[in-house]
Design a protein around this motif. Sequence first.
Motif, short mmCIF file in Angstrom:
data_model
loop_
_atom_site.label_atom_id
_atom_site.label_comp_id
_atom_site.label_asym_id
_atom_site.label_seq_id
_atom_site.Cartn_x
_atom_site.Cartn_y
_atom_site.Cartn_z
N PHE A 1 0.86 -1.19 0.00
CA PHE A 1 0.00 0.00 0.00
C PHE A 1 0.90 1.24 0.00
CE2 PHE A 1 -2.75 -3.25 1.84
CZ PHE A 1 -3.96 -3.01 1.18
N ALA B 1 -3.67 2.76 2.02
CA ALA B 1 -4.63 1.89 2.71
C ALA B 1 -5.67 2.71 3.45
CB ALA B 1 -3.90 0.98 3.68
N GLU C 1 -9.11 -2.34 3.97
CA GLU C 1 -8.41 -2.80 2.78
C GLU C 1 -7.27 -3.78 3.07
OE1 GLU C 1 -7.60 0.74 0.58
OE2 GLU C 1 -9.69 0.89 -0.04
N ARG D 1 -9.19 -6.95 3.23
CA ARG D 1 -9.53 -7.48 1.92
C ARG D 1 -8.30 -8.07 1.23
NH1 ARG D 1 -13.45 -2.98 0.98
NH2 ARG D 1 -11.86 -1.91 -0.25
N ALA E 1 -16.38 -3.72 4.73
CA ALA E 1 -15.37 -4.07 3.71
C ALA E 1 -15.92 -5.09 2.73
CB ALA E 1 -14.11 -4.60 4.38
N ARG F 1 -9.46 1.35 -6.07
CA ARG F 1 -10.82 1.76 -5.73
C ARG F 1 -11.40 2.57 -6.88
NH1 ARG F 1 -8.03 2.23 -1.27
NH2 ARG F 1 -7.58 4.42 -1.58
#
Length: 398
Positions: free
Chosen positions: A6, A28, A32, A35, A241, A252
């Motif tokens: 990230f 992040a 996330e 996920r 999430a 995203r």
Amino acid sequence: MTIYIFTGPTLSAAEGKKELDAVFLPPAAQGEVYRAALDKPVAIGIIDGYFERIPSVSHKEILWAMGQGVHVLGAASMGALRAAELSSFGMEGVGAVYDAYARGEIEADDEVAVVHASAEDGYRPASEAMVNLRATLRAAEAAGVIQGATAERIEHIAKGMFYADRCYPLLFRHAEEQGVSTVEIRALRNFLPEGRVDQKQIDARALLRVLRERFTGRVQPKPVRYHFEATDAWEHIRDKADRTAVAPGAGRTDPAIEELKRSDGYAAARRGALARALALEAARRQGRRSEGTALRDVVEALCRDRGLSGPGELVRWLEQQGVVEIERFLQDEAQVRWAEILYGPDADRCLADHLRSTGEYAALRDRALAREHGCERVRRLLGQGEELSFARVGRTER
């Protein structure tokens, strides 16, 4: 073996890929890391992460990820902060920024916070992190560019600034206003192009090297010694999430926004979004909270503006619009409407210059002048027509 990273303003994905073959994701946000861990990577590296207006990556999801056997390491920015907070649970930190947090030399999250551009602009930083400023001042002192006392004074001034305002031109102006030697400030300015220390990026690159060295061969799952407690707060994070899940590595993206970008209305919509962001920031700076009467007022206003019968229909309408956190959305809407009232006169004063910047002003002005000129001609013609009609009537009668 898959590794997720990230990152964003600290180190671009393009630069990161030169150091490590990994999946690079945007900064992040909450949910996330959870996920990403669902995909069972061997490791997750956290460099950058959102905070303030977007919920930050939570401690619980990092603990959950490590409990699933995923190694989680952090450095440079949000990753360094979370690694220091969770080091006793097994999250690993890398670099000088992490070390400073772990030793308690720095504590505040504004030490690493910056404002930055959007993904389309490569998350380009628009301010300087406090840890970078401090490292640069120490380097300038070590090089004999400024004295130690001057470095301490400028550091103190920088620490007193709001994180989004921290940049060298503004910092130097404040320093001059507070009596810091102009000679030393000039020397520091000259030092900056080559002497600036980007400690966050140094640490980010160090993290990628550690990941490359440790996780490119066969790796055992992360061992943990704690019992993970599935609290209500954790279930809320996971549920949210799951409802907003995207494929790992996809970033995203919002289909509505992607479609908007293909239309002529994108620029205007983005200006509106900027005004909304500034309104929310103004409310945050003033410590304003929206609750009670303010929330009831915004519910009534939305129902009235959208032709909705009441709160129940409003909730259904918001769900159709893709609003997941309805209370948060209503609180933000209340803040925006407050800002519209407070800053409305300023907006009116800026409207002409806004139209000039978009190139709409000249056409609107010319159209208004043409309409005014046309109306005047019509008035004159109507006046003449009335006289002629009376004259004709008179001749007919005779």
